[in-house]
Design a protein around this motif. Structure first.
Motif, PDB file in Angstrom:
ATOM      1  N   ILE A 113       0.797  -1.228   0.000  1.00 41.73           N
ATOM      2  CA  ILE A 113       0.000   0.000   0.000  1.00 41.73           C
ATOM      3  C   ILE A 113       0.835   1.286   0.000  1.00 41.73           C
ATOM      4  O   ILE A 113       0.389   2.296  -0.572  1.00 41.73           O
ATOM      5  N   PHE A 181      -5.159   0.461   3.526  1.00 49.76           N
ATOM      6  CA  PHE A 181      -5.036   1.907   3.701  1.00 49.76           C
ATOM      7  C   PHE A 181      -5.205   2.308   5.161  1.00 49.76           C
ATOM      8  O   PHE A 181      -4.722   3.359   5.588  1.00 49.76           O
ATOM      9  N   LYS A 204      -5.765  10.580   2.905  1.00 50.63           N
ATOM     10  CA  LYS A 204      -6.259  10.586   1.529  1.00 50.63           C
ATOM     11  C   LYS A 204      -5.580  11.662   0.688  1.00 50.63           C
ATOM     12  O   LYS A 204      -5.397  11.490  -0.519  1.00 50.63           O
ATOM     13  N   LEU A 207      -2.619  10.343  -1.244  1.00 53.89           N
ATOM     14  CA  LEU A 207      -2.749   9.339  -2.298  1.00 53.89           C
ATOM     15  C   LEU A 207      -2.249   9.906  -3.624  1.00 53.89           C
ATOM     16  O   LEU A 207      -2.445  11.090  -3.919  1.00 53.89           O
ATOM     17  N   LEU A 213      -9.403   4.213  -4.267  1.00 48.06           N
ATOM     18  CA  LEU A 213      -9.543   3.272  -3.159  1.00 48.06           C
ATOM     19  C   LEU A 213     -10.786   2.402  -3.341  1.00 48.06           C
ATOM     20  O   LEU A 213     -11.833   2.885  -3.786  1.00 48.06           O
TER      21      LEU A 213
END
Length: 235
Positions: A113, A181, A204, A207, A213
């Motif tokens: 991840i 996550f 977030k 990302l 996601l």
């Protein structure tokens, strides 16, 4: 550079220049992941995740005649990411295909991840040191995501086109495991002393733009297969 990765890149038919560049991108001792959450943290993160509105519209983009989904559960020198790019190149060159004839889906899950996170996250939260990933010179801990373009990796050779952001720019769909996550959210919460909601929102923001996601990596895998993708165990 691990012997497995060296053999893989050689047999994949990359140029000597590309192989030389690839040899210095990642230097990891062994596959690993960010520290696991406690049971309480997992439950709290799970409750936060349940409130998500998950975007599955990416399935409408899986329209190529040839479709493949690459399952990437471990960092493993980025081999899973490379394999997705090499497949696309080989199919295009050998079968004389147009770009629209291919649909590539990459599922980043489990211990991989951190590859879904931008370089700011890697630098801010010491991901390189935590995962024992060295920079391109192999001397210092990586301060950026080694699967993204930067001044060191963005070279004019066949290797640079296999980097994650370059593949995304060429149409690859990249999905992130929502359960994995939670490890990222936990890292942000602990270092920045944030509550679960604020930590999730901040996580977030790190990302890679364009990464979508999903509730879990397995959910993403099955959705991709239902959309017609061949399953590839990329690591």
């Amino acid at each position: 550079m691990s012997s497995d990765r060296r053999i893989f890149l050689k047999t994949a038919g990359l140029s000597a220049a590309a192989l030389a560049a690839a040899s210095s991108v990642l230097h990891a001792d062994a596959p690993t992941s960010l520290p696991l959450n406690t049971v309480a943290e997992e439950l709290e993160s799970w409750e936060q995740a349940r409130a998500e509105t998950w975007d599955t519209s990416w399935t409408k983009r899986v329209t190529g005649k040839h479709k493949a989904m690459f399952d990437v559960p471990e960092i493993r020198d980025g081999v899973g990411i490379f394999r997705a790019g090499i497949w696309g190149r080989q199919y295009t060159e050998v079968l004389k295909l147009a770009p629209g004839d291919l649909s590539t889906v990459i599922v980043i899950r489990h211990a991989a991840i951190p590859l879904a996170m931008n370089s700011e996250f890697w630098a801010t939260y010491g991901v390189g040191k935590e995962l024992k990933v060295k920079d391109e010179k192999g001397k210092k801990w990586a301060m950026s995501n080694p699967m993204l373009s930067n001044a060191s990796t963005d070279m004019q050779n066949s290797f640079s086109a296999l980097l994650l952001d370059k593949q995304m720019a060429n149409g690859a769909i990249v999905l992130g495991c929502g359960m994995a996550f939670n490890q990222i959210v936990s890292t942000v919460a602990k270092q920045d002393k944030l509550n679960p909601t604020d930590a999730r929102d901040k996580a977030k923001s790190f990302l890679i733009p364009g990464v979508i996601l999903q509730p879990s990596g397995i959910f993403a895998n099955v959705m991709a297969e239902e959309a017609g993708c061949a399953f590839v165990n990329a690591v």
